[in-house]
Each structure stands twice: as C-alpha cells, then as structure tokens.
Write an enzyme that holds these catalytic residues in place. Structure first.
Site, PDB file in Angstrom:
ATOM      1  CB  SER A  12      -0.920  -0.055   1.228  1.00 47.00           C
ATOM      2  OG  SER A  12      -1.946   0.867   1.105  1.00 47.00           O
ATOM      3  CG  ASP A  70      -6.320  -4.043  -3.141  1.00 49.77           C
ATOM      4  OD1 ASP A  70      -7.149  -3.147  -2.883  1.00 49.77           O
ATOM      5  OD2 ASP A  70      -5.093  -3.873  -3.032  1.00 49.77           O
ATOM      6  CG  HIS A 126      -5.691  -2.230   0.407  1.00 47.74           C
ATOM      7  ND1 HIS A 126      -4.828  -2.221  -0.670  1.00 47.74           N
ATOM      8  CD2 HIS A 126      -5.174  -1.349   1.293  1.00 47.74           C
ATOM      9  CE1 HIS A 126      -3.849  -1.361  -0.432  1.00 47.74           C
ATOM     10  NE2 HIS A 126      -4.035  -0.823   0.756  1.00 47.74           N
TER      11      HIS A 126
END
Lengths: 383, 205
Positions: free
Chosen positions: A157, A321, A354
């Site tokens: 991320s 995600d 995610h």
C-alpha cells in the site's frame, strides 16, 4: 508471547537535521528539521553490509514490525508473521529495518511533535510532506546505519509507494524492490475516500484547525475516518464471511436503533481503538501525501519515472483488492517491462481485499522468500 | 503446458539458442527451460505464466516471470525486444493461436514454436480404425478434459506460416526423441519444432 519470532525488541531513535546541520529539503521546497526517526531492527548486519532489508509501513503502521516490546504484550509487531527466523524476511539471513514515516505519530517527527522554535506542537504549521520526503528521511536513516546499498525495500500500500520511490530516488542504493497491493498513482476513488476521512476529522469541533494537543482531541472524527478506511481495506467477500448479517447481541430484530449488526460493532471497535494510538493530524498529513503520489505525473510518464531504476522488482496484487486493484499493479509492471527492467508480477487470488498483504502470509511469503534469495545471489555474484 | 510424462526435449530447443541472447518464454510453466538456458547458454530470460503455483516455482528458481494470459497477446512487449520468443507445448492450448504467432514474430527476432503433431501415424490410425479421438502417450487426454483445443498437423502449421508470410528457418521433427527427416515428418513425427524468422529481415515490418 510467541517464541519462534524475533522476541523482545527495543525501538531506537535518531535525530538529524537539527541546529547547525543540513535541514531536509522537502518536495514542497521548504527546508525542515530537526527530524527524529523511530526505528527498529531485527537480525544482524553482515560484515560486507549487503543483507539489509528496509520494511516500509502502510498508512496506519509504525516502526514496530515484528516481535514484542515487553513480555506482557498481547500482540506482536504488525508484520510479525513475515519477519523472523525462517520467516520470509528471514532474520537469520537478513538485517531487517523498519522506521516510522515522516509525518507519523509513532515516534518519528510529525504534526504532533514539539516545534523547537515555539516549544509547542506543530499542528498545521507542520509542512505538507510527500512520499518522496518520507523516502529521503529513510535514506538518511539507512546511511546513519552505515548501509550504502539495501538488499531490498519492501512494503504494501503506502509502503509500496515508498518502495517505488526508493528505486527512483536512489537507484544505486536498492538491489530489490517488493511492491505489494500498491499503485504508481492514487486513483480518484482513493483520493475520494481520503477526502471523506479528512472531512470527518475536520468537522469534529475538537479538531480546532489542528490545534488540540493537550486538549480534547477530535476522537469521533478520527474514529469515523478509520471506519471508512477500514471498509476500503476489506472486501465484500471477507465482510460476508466475517460478519454476514448477524446481529451483535440479539437473534431477532428489535426494530429500534439499539439493534447493531456485527459489522457495525466491529467498525466501532476499530475506530475506538485507533484513536488511542493515532493522531488525527497525522491522518490528514499522510492521506494528503498519498493523494499527491503520482509517479507518471511527476516524471512525465510512468516509463520515464522508471528510466534510471536499477533494482529487480517483485510486484504483487490481490484479486479482491478494490482500493488498489490489480490493473494498477500491472501498470507498474508494464512500464518497467517496456524499459526492460527486471520485474516479476503475480496477482494472488485472495479474498481479504486490500488487507490481503497483511493477512495472506503463506503464498505471499513464498514469493518474497524466493525473490530475496535471488536478489542476494545476484548481489553476491555481480557485486 | 503439462502434457503428461513425455515432453519435447529441452535440449533440442536449447540447441537453437545463441549464447547470451535474450529469451521470452511464453507459458513457461515451472521455469525449467529458462533455468537450463540460463545455466547452459547464459541467456537473459523471463517467462509468462498464468498459474500462480507455477509462478512460485519460477521465482524459487530465480526466474523473473509475469502472470499473464497469452490469449491477451503481447501488447506490453516492444517490437524486436527479444532475440527469441519461445512457445513450448502451448500453441494447441491457445484460443487465438494466429494472433499469438503474429505477436511472437513481432516481439522476437526469432520465434520457436513446438507442438504435438496431430498428423502422426498412430493418431491417424486411432481415428481411422477405432473411430475415436486419439488418446495415447503423446496425446494423453480424453477429448472432454483436454486443455488442447487447437490441434494441427505439421503440414497445417507449414501452411499457416506460409499464409502468414513467416519464413521457417529450421525444423526439428522427432518421433519419441529420435529425429525424423522432414519429408516423412507429417506422418512419423510425434513432436515438431519450428524456428521462425521474426522482425529483422522481414520486409513489411
């Protein structure tokens, strides 16, 4: 306490860019200092200093990636499943470093830190920072530790954004880059969710234009921001599996507003515990740094951004995600391939949204373990 | 593509590759061919594979690999960006073999394609005498569970190359690892391997 991991670890601090030293030149053009960096290390640096791996944490992470601070800690560091002896980031082989980012609230200088010029917390007088600024601070830390070239940088991320920036800013200092659940530019959807989070904080009366230190903080606003964030980290499937439509304390609807679904109570809990460990202004600064991140925009095109990189890349995306969807990982890979960079890519079929990069440790771990091993071999062979 | 115990000898493919060249292996499986090429030919290579488990095996061998679907073509790859593009035992499993062949000779200066020869004597005999789709050591699947959806004979493939204006530089025809002269190959070869001319030297590119 789990004894198979790195065990008890102690965070450390280093301060630079203080009075009489070089300040950090920020991407905004401002000069800033002093900067204290909180970091932890696991494993040991080898004699030729070639086995260092820098872990880059995501939005709400910190320097405490593995192990426990005290015997009595209930939970280990945030990526403990991945870091330790015989784990993918194998501390028997690698010297693993993790630091809290610039602008953070977990030991590294951020908006909640004291401004030496005024003796009061910075609040909104803290400069607006970017992913590149975070990386420049990390680079100073790495140099301070006596390391010229990292074996690898790795992050998911926001951490993946830093990993990409590392390969661009310091091409000679990174042999391998592991980029998980990440993107080369935040999408409009991502910016939109961040904006809602910031709005929740800013519309809490407690926020007071960022000046709330020593007073009642904007806890409700921050909790709501966290709830929104948390929804974006999960997936339809993972929420269905985890909560379904179950009610928290009843079997039947009571047809009043005290009815609470399990998912609601979970979000309340997540929001509530978040405010104990996170600073609302850091939320605002870090989310803005992510919003600004756009490598293609900054360097003319994504291909051009990667022009000078010398690292070997591993890019992983996750099928469920929807915050940083697979196509965004693929964009990174295609740009690298077009510049004939060495890159591997896979999309893991994984239900956790995610958050997969924090949860899917086994398959992801196998990929990362192999990749690190290959990079180490390459470094040993080619120098 | 795993077609059972028998596979086209990697040595034959390795023999076609110049040392220190760049190689793109399409449908690279566990990366064994690329690995051997790196060891014996010092090539710089990468693979494309669709299965996650195979990708893990490639990375374990230190091979760079991209998870991708060959039926989407090679649009990420620049023209002439590899010395060799290999399609090993995969042609017959593609939805759009013609599209991929065109892409291979665009991206590669040479292309190497090998496939099981459906025209092999035993296959013909099984169809002719038994009236059933061939199932044997070279074609081990039943018609309903085969990944192979586009079978061709050696002659079919030669025709296709000529229709696509792709020069054939060399062929290797094998019957269970033994060489078969080209003249008899359509009937007696179980496996055929073609070295095709890619971008350089082709008039229209």
């Amino acid at each position: 306490m789990d004894s198979s991991g790195v065990g008890i670890v102690a965070p450390q601090d280093i301060t630079f860019a203080g009075a009489g030293e070089d300040p950090l030149l920020l991407e905004s053009g401002r000069r800033f200092g002093p900067i204290t960096v909180r970091y932890e290390t696991y494993g040991s640096l080898n004699a030729d200093r070639t086995n260092a791996v820098l872990i880059l944490h995501a939005f709400s992470g910190d320097a405490h990636a593995a192990g426990f601070h005290q015997q009595t800690d209930r939970r280990p560091g945030w990526w403990d499943t991945m870091i330790g002896p015989a784990r993918p980031f194998d501390t028997n082989r690698y010297y693993v470093i993790c630091s809290n980012v610039l602008g953070g609230c977990r030991g590294t200088t951020g908006p909640g830190s004291l401004d030496p010029a005024t003796g009061r917390p910075y609040g909104l007088s803290f400069p607006v920072i970017t992913i590149e600024d975070m990386v420049n601070v990390q680079h100073r830390l790495v140099r301070h530790l006596g390391i010229d070239r990292l074996l690898a940088v790795a992050g998911g991320s926001m951490g993946g954004m830093q990993a990409l920036q590392w390969t661009i800013s310091y091409p000679d200092a990174v042999a391998g880059a592991i980029v998980l659940a990440s993107t080369a530019r935040l999408s409009a959807q991502g910016i939109a969710f961040n904006a809602v989070g910031r709005n929740a904080i800013m519309s809490d009366a407690g926020w007071n234009n960022g000046d709330y230190y020593g007073k009642e903080p904007p806890a409700r606003g921050l909790a709501i921001a966290r709830m929104i964030g948390h929804i974006t980290y999960l997936s339809d499937a993972s929420m269905h599996t985890k909560f379904g439509r179950r009610l928290q304390e009843r079997e039947q609807f009571g047809f009043d507003f005290s009815d609470q679904f399990e998912v609601e109570s979970y979000l309340e809990y997540q929001g509530g515990t978040f405010v104990d460990r996170f600073d609302a202004n850091t939320y605002i600064y870090l989310s803005k740094a992510i919003d600004y991140f756009d490598l293609g925009g900054k360097y003319g095109s994504l291909e051009r951004a990667f022009e000078k990189t010398k690292s070997k890349f591993l890019v992983v995306s996750y099928s469920s995600d929807w915050l940083y969807p697979s196509y965004q990982g693929k964009e990174i890979v295609v740009a690298l391939m077009r510049r004939r960079k060495d890159v591997s890519y896979t999309e893991l079929d994984c239900p956790y949204g995610h958050d997969s990069f924090l949860l899917e440790t086994e398959r992801q771990g196998a990929l990362i373990g192999s990749f690190l091993h290959t990079v180490l071999e390459t470094v040993r062979r080619d120098g | 593509m795993d077609r059972g115990p028998h596979r086209f000898s990697y040595d034959q493919i390795i023999g076609l590759i110049e040392p220190r060249s760049t190689v793109l292996d399409l449908g690279c499986g566990d990366g064994e061919l690329l690995h051997q090429l790196m060891v014996t030919r010092d090539i710089r290579g990468r693979g494309v594979e669709i299965e996650e488990a195979k990708i893990r095996e490639c990375l374990a061998k230190g091979i760079s690999v991209f998870q991708g679907d060959l039926d989407e073509g090679l649009k990420e790859y620049a023209t002439g960006s590899y010395d060799y593009v290999i399609l090993n035992e995969t042609l017959q499993a593609l939805h759009q073999p013609v599209m991929l062949l065109r892409e291979m000779v665009r991206v590669g200066r040479r292309a190497i394609v090998n496939f099981p020869n459906f025209g092999y004597l035993i296959n013909r005999a099984q169809l002719l005498l038994l009236g059933r789709m061939p199932v044997n050591r070279d074609l081990p699947y039943e018609w309903y569970d085969t990944p192979n959806i586009h079978f061709c004979t050696r002659r079919d493939f030669v025709d296709l190359c000529s229709r696509l204006d792709i020069p054939v530089l060399r062929t290797i025809d094998l019957r269970h690892e033994r060489h078969v002269p080209p003249r008899y190959a359509n009937l007696f070869a179980t496996e055929c391997c073609f070295l095709l001319q890619g971008v350089d030297g082709r008039k229209s590119v």
